[in-house]
Scaffold this motif. Structure first.
Motif, short mmCIF file in Angstrom:
data_model
loop_
_atom_site.label_atom_id
_atom_site.label_comp_id
_atom_site.label_asym_id
_atom_site.label_seq_id
_atom_site.Cartn_x
_atom_site.Cartn_y
_atom_site.Cartn_z
N MET A 64 -3.86 9.49 4.79
CA MET A 64 -2.51 9.74 4.39
C MET A 64 -2.26 11.06 4.00
O MET A 64 -1.29 11.29 3.28
CB MET A 64 -1.90 8.76 3.39
N SER A 65 -2.85 11.92 4.56
CA SER A 65 -2.59 13.42 4.37
C SER A 65 -1.48 13.77 5.37
O SER A 65 -1.02 13.31 6.41
CB SER A 65 -3.87 14.13 4.62
N PRO A 77 -3.20 7.40 -9.13
CA PRO A 77 -4.55 6.57 -9.09
C PRO A 77 -4.69 6.00 -7.55
O PRO A 77 -5.92 5.72 -7.04
CB PRO A 77 -4.83 5.62 -9.97
N PHE A 78 -3.67 5.83 -6.92
CA PHE A 78 -4.03 5.12 -5.56
C PHE A 78 -3.66 6.07 -4.38
O PHE A 78 -3.90 5.61 -3.23
CB PHE A 78 -2.56 4.20 -5.31
N SER A 79 -3.39 7.10 -4.56
CA SER A 79 -3.26 8.12 -3.32
C SER A 79 -4.26 8.64 -2.94
O SER A 79 -5.48 8.82 -3.95
CB SER A 79 -2.16 9.14 -3.72
N GLU A 80 -4.65 8.69 -1.59
CA GLU A 80 -5.71 9.24 -1.29
C GLU A 80 -5.81 10.98 -1.43
O GLU A 80 -6.56 11.59 -1.88
CB GLU A 80 -5.99 9.06 0.04
N ASP A 81 -4.58 11.46 -0.85
CA ASP A 81 -4.26 12.93 -1.04
C ASP A 81 -3.61 13.01 -2.41
O ASP A 81 -2.53 12.68 -2.63
CB ASP A 81 -3.48 13.27 0.03
N ASP A 87 -0.09 14.22 -2.81
CA ASP A 87 0.74 13.25 -1.96
C ASP A 87 1.86 12.79 -2.93
O ASP A 87 1.65 12.12 -4.16
CB ASP A 87 0.24 12.09 -1.17
N LYS A 88 3.14 13.25 -2.99
CA LYS A 88 3.94 12.79 -3.96
C LYS A 88 4.97 11.55 -3.52
O LYS A 88 6.09 11.35 -3.88
CB LYS A 88 4.86 13.91 -3.98
N GLY A 89 4.38 10.70 -2.88
CA GLY A 89 5.14 9.70 -2.39
C GLY A 89 5.07 8.41 -3.37
O GLY A 89 4.56 8.71 -4.31
N ILE A 90 5.84 7.47 -3.04
CA ILE A 90 6.31 6.60 -3.61
C ILE A 90 5.14 5.35 -3.59
O ILE A 90 4.74 5.08 -2.47
CB ILE A 90 7.32 5.74 -3.75
N TYR A 91 4.32 5.04 -4.53
CA TYR A 91 3.25 4.19 -4.38
C TYR A 91 3.45 2.75 -5.46
O TYR A 91 4.06 2.89 -6.31
CB TYR A 91 2.07 4.64 -4.78
N LYS A 109 1.81 2.56 -0.08
CA LYS A 109 2.71 3.65 0.00
C LYS A 109 4.17 3.36 0.67
O LYS A 109 3.96 2.69 2.00
CB LYS A 109 2.15 4.99 0.35
N ILE A 110 5.18 3.35 0.07
CA ILE A 110 6.30 2.97 0.48
C ILE A 110 6.83 4.19 1.51
O ILE A 110 6.95 5.16 0.91
CB ILE A 110 7.24 2.58 -0.38
N MET A 111 7.07 3.96 2.64
CA MET A 111 7.71 4.95 3.45
C MET A 111 9.10 4.82 3.44
O MET A 111 9.72 5.99 3.56
CB MET A 111 6.90 4.62 4.98
N GLN A 112 9.59 3.54 3.73
CA GLN A 112 10.97 3.53 3.94
C GLN A 112 11.61 2.14 2.95
O GLN A 112 10.74 1.39 2.92
CB GLN A 112 11.26 3.25 5.25
#
Lengths: 615, 124
Positions: B1-2, B45-49, B52-56, B76-79
């Motif tokens: 998910m980079s 703790p869940f992000s690979e990258d 990554d500032k996404g919502i997990y 990771k929630i995209m939408q």
């Protein structure tokens, strides 16, 4: 062109004014020219780029809204017509260059603006200057920061009509015969006037408030303002009409030198001087009603932008006695014209019960908590309270950013005593063992108190204190001994002199510091830039510490909540949004760095490193 | 998910439709989120990258609507209902999920196992 400016103005004003629906394009010019105008003066003043920051902060810092009252015409001598000084420039009009365009716009705008403030025979000089300004394209002196004449010096607010400039309300001053008093009344940053002036104000004018709109100021009067063209070394005093209202100083005057950051004022009479000093001082501290505490902020604290620091260096002997650490925005009141009168007035001021910030440093109470730690002493020890040594008092007399500590007098002495009692005792013992003769101490005292090297002020003060303390605690003993050794008269004299040095009464009790002491301290401080810097640093640190402690308290309030729920946390987050954002930034920013700046408080370490929100 | 900032993001996503459960006055979905552009991505703790500032999804309550719908921890929630969630603040994300007038939220989520599965299937 007028329309263009209006558009620009409206465009920028909306974005930047931040005032509710204000049409004051405070910063429209800024955008154009990259300069910031805080003052509207005869030729307009632009701030240097360093004001950008402050301007940005200004919106947050802005506190007081000036609501000019439409009072009756003040019975002040004001010429009926005056010219809005607009520092805005209209690039479309003149492409000559910033300065020129500024000037030209000034002229252009000034035509449109008529502030009919008062009717009054103006000073012919003003008119002449105005003419000169008009004729000279480069009227405006090289743009430079405006004067922080008002307590809240920052990009000032503007109040003006954003309508298209109207026709020429009054003729340009062609000659000196026309008594035009170009008064530019501008508000300080603090005062955001949303009202339109009655006259025609083009959008370009900033910070123009007619005298009428100001209503009745807290203090009005003529003041001589010293105008010293930078690089000329000539000092000219111009008489202007000043209005002090609500901790903002408005002045109607024509030309100004934007680069000058200090203001020198003089009045014609002693009473006026007193009055202005008091008022300015009060304004500078924002009416902090603290008897003993002075809260003028002479040094530039980033948080507060520029302050109108009315610390006046009462004339030592030089007319312009600007403190080395005056920094931007420090206003000095000095009556250059009449030094002797000034001294007297200063004396009077000091004696007045009103403690205006301008007099602070001279009247600073020993219990200036900020310097409690620095000075070291001034604390009491045992039964004999040791007043601060003159040296310490000098430190204490520095005007301090009082924003965070409205009340210091109370806690200070106690805290001090607790902290320093031990020290004093130790010292006392040591000293006693050495059995310093008093006459040795006495000469030491004055010498120490007056010749402190900057870095060792603390130690010296201790040294000073100890022998004095010795005196105080064993005053009578010493006295007796002195009597025996030196004869009664000499001994008493010595004792008394030493006690004076230590600001002790005859019985060893602490005596309230006299004005002389304060003055002396202040003078010493002024002359020693190193000490100034140190004291400033200390002050900065203290205020920072206090702010951080407040934040810590807030966070603790959240953390110690027994039943913390996400809802409560959200509420707290919203309530203290800024703090929360700071924490987040701090936490994320410092993840990689191991070193924290010395001023960064540990409390900023992120406790909630990974926030989860339950949905 | 980079991801490269500014570049379009491609991901293998799964559609998850969560029907909110009414609990008293609230509509709950039954999971917790973490992350956001205003948060510290290194703590996720869940992000690979770790940038990554996404919502997990950090927690899924057992038996809740989210678990029922197939949401898993670490997604990771995209939408959310068409709204992007890859560049939002934490609070914005929460708001988009907890709209009171919406009973159903349709998420696009991605997880590493999805990508692996797809890649594997493509390689065969």
């Amino acid at each position: 062109m007028a329309v263009m400016s209006c558009d620009d103005i409206s465009k920028y004003s909306m974005g930047k004014s931040g005032v509710k629906g204000s049409e004051s394009p405070s910063y429209y010019l800024d955008h154009e020219s990259g300069r910031y105008y805080t003052f509207m003066e005869g030729e307009g003043v632009h701030l240097g780029p360093e004001y950008d920051r402050e301007r940005g902060r200004s919106t947050g810092v802005r506190r007081r809204e000036k609501t000019p009252t439409h009072g009756d015409l003040r019975p002040v001598s004001m010429p009926p017509e005056y010219n809005w000084m607009t520092e805005t420039k209209d690039p479309s009009m003149y492409k000559r260059g910033s300065r020129d365009s500024d000037n030209s716009l000034l002229r252009y705008l000034s035509d449109d603006k008529i502030l009919v403030i008062q009717e009054e025979p103006e000073v012919p000089r003003e008119c002449k200057r105005d003419t000169g300004r008009r004729s000279r394209k480069k009227g405006k002196s090289p743009s430079s920061p405006s004067y922080p004449i008002s307590p809240s010096l920052l990009a000032s607010t503007v109040r003006l009509d954003s309508g298209p400039p109207e026709g020429l309300p009054f003729p340009l001053p062609e000659s000196n015969t026309v008594p035009l008093y170009h008064s530019f009344h501008y508000a300080s940053l603090r005062t955001k006037t949303k009202k339109r002036t009655k006259g025609s104000l083009t959008s370009g004018s900033r910070r123009r408030i007619s005298c009428k709109d100001l209503g009745h100021g807290d203090c009005e009067g003529w003041l001589w303002k010293k105008k010293d063209a930078k690089g000329y070394f000539t000092q000219k005093w111009k008489k202007y009409w000043f209005i002090l209202k609500d901790s903002s100083l408005y002045c109607a005057f024509k030309a100004c030198h934007p680069k000058i950051k200090s203001f020198f004022f003089a009045t014609d009479c002693l009473e006026e001087m007193n009055r202005w000093m008091n008022r300015l001082g009060l304004a500078a501290i924002g009416y902090t009603p603290d008897d003993k505490v002075n809260s003028s902020s002479p040094f530039p604290e980033p948080k507060h932008g520029r302050h109108f620091s009315s610390e006046s260096t009462y004339s030592h002997s030089s007319a312009e006695d600007s403190r080395p650490d005056g920094g931007p925005g420090s206003a000095h009141s000095s009556g250059c014209r009449s030094t002797h009168r000034e001294r007297r007035s200063w004396q009077d001021l000091i004696e007045t019960p009103l403690t205006s910030s301008g007099l602070h440093f001279l009247q600073t109470v020993p219990a200036e908590a900020d310097f409690g730690g620095v000075g070291g002493y001034g604390s009491m020890a045992g039964g004999g309270r040791l007043a601060m040594s003159p040296d310490r008092r000098r430190q204490a007399t520095l005007p301090v950013q009082r924003r965070h500590r409205p009340d210091r007098d109370g806690p200070f002495p106690l805290v001090e005593s607790e902290e320093h009692e031990l020290h004093l005792h130790h010292r006392a013992h040591k000293q006693r063992s050495q059995s310093l003769p008093r006459n040795r101490e006495a000469p030491r005292g004055p010498k120490h108190s007056f010749h402190h090297p900057a870095g060792l002020s603390e130690e010296r003060s201790e040294d000073d204190e100890v022998p004095f303390r010795k005196h105080s605690s064993m005053g009578r003993e010493v006295c007796d001994r002195e009597e025996r050794e030196f004869g009664m008269l000499d001994g008493l004299q010595e004792l008394y002199r030493t006690l004076e040095q230590a600001s002790l009464s005859a019985l060893g009790e602490p005596r309230p510091s006299t004005k002389q002491d304060y003055r002396r301290s202040f003078i010493k401080r002024c002359n020693d830039p190193v000490i100034n810097d140190q004291l400033h640093h200390v002050r900065v640190l203290r205020s920072t510490l206090k702010a951080k402690e407040a934040e810590l308290a807030l966070i603790n309030q959240l953390l110690e909540e027994p039943n913390l729920t996400s809802k409560k946390f959200r509420e707290w987050k919203q309530r203290h949004h800024e703090l929360f954002m700071d924490i987040c930034e701090f936490g994320s920013g410092d993840n990689g760095t191991a070193d924290l700046s010395p001023l960064a408080t540990p409390l900023m370490s992120h406790t909630h490193s990974f926030i989860e929100t339950h949905v | 998910m980079s991801y490269i900032p500014g570049q379009p993001v491609t991901a293998v996503v799964q559609r998850i439709e969560i029907h909110k459960l009414r609990q008293g006055d609230n509509l709950i979905l039954g999971f917790s989120i973490g992350g956001g552009i205003d948060q510290d991505p290194g703590q996720n703790p869940f992000s690979e990258d770790k940038t990554d500032k996404g919502i997990y999804v950090t927690r899924v309550t057992k038996g809740g609507p989210a678990e029922v719908a197939g949401l898993m921890m670490g997604d990771k929630i995209m939408q959310v209902n068409g709204w992007d969630m890859t560049m939002v603040t934490h609070d914005q994300a929460r708001k988009r999920l907890t709209k009171k007038n919406e009973d159903v939220v349709r998420l696009l989520v991605t997880r590493k196992s999805l990508e692996d599965a797809v890649r594997q299937s493509m390689m065969q």
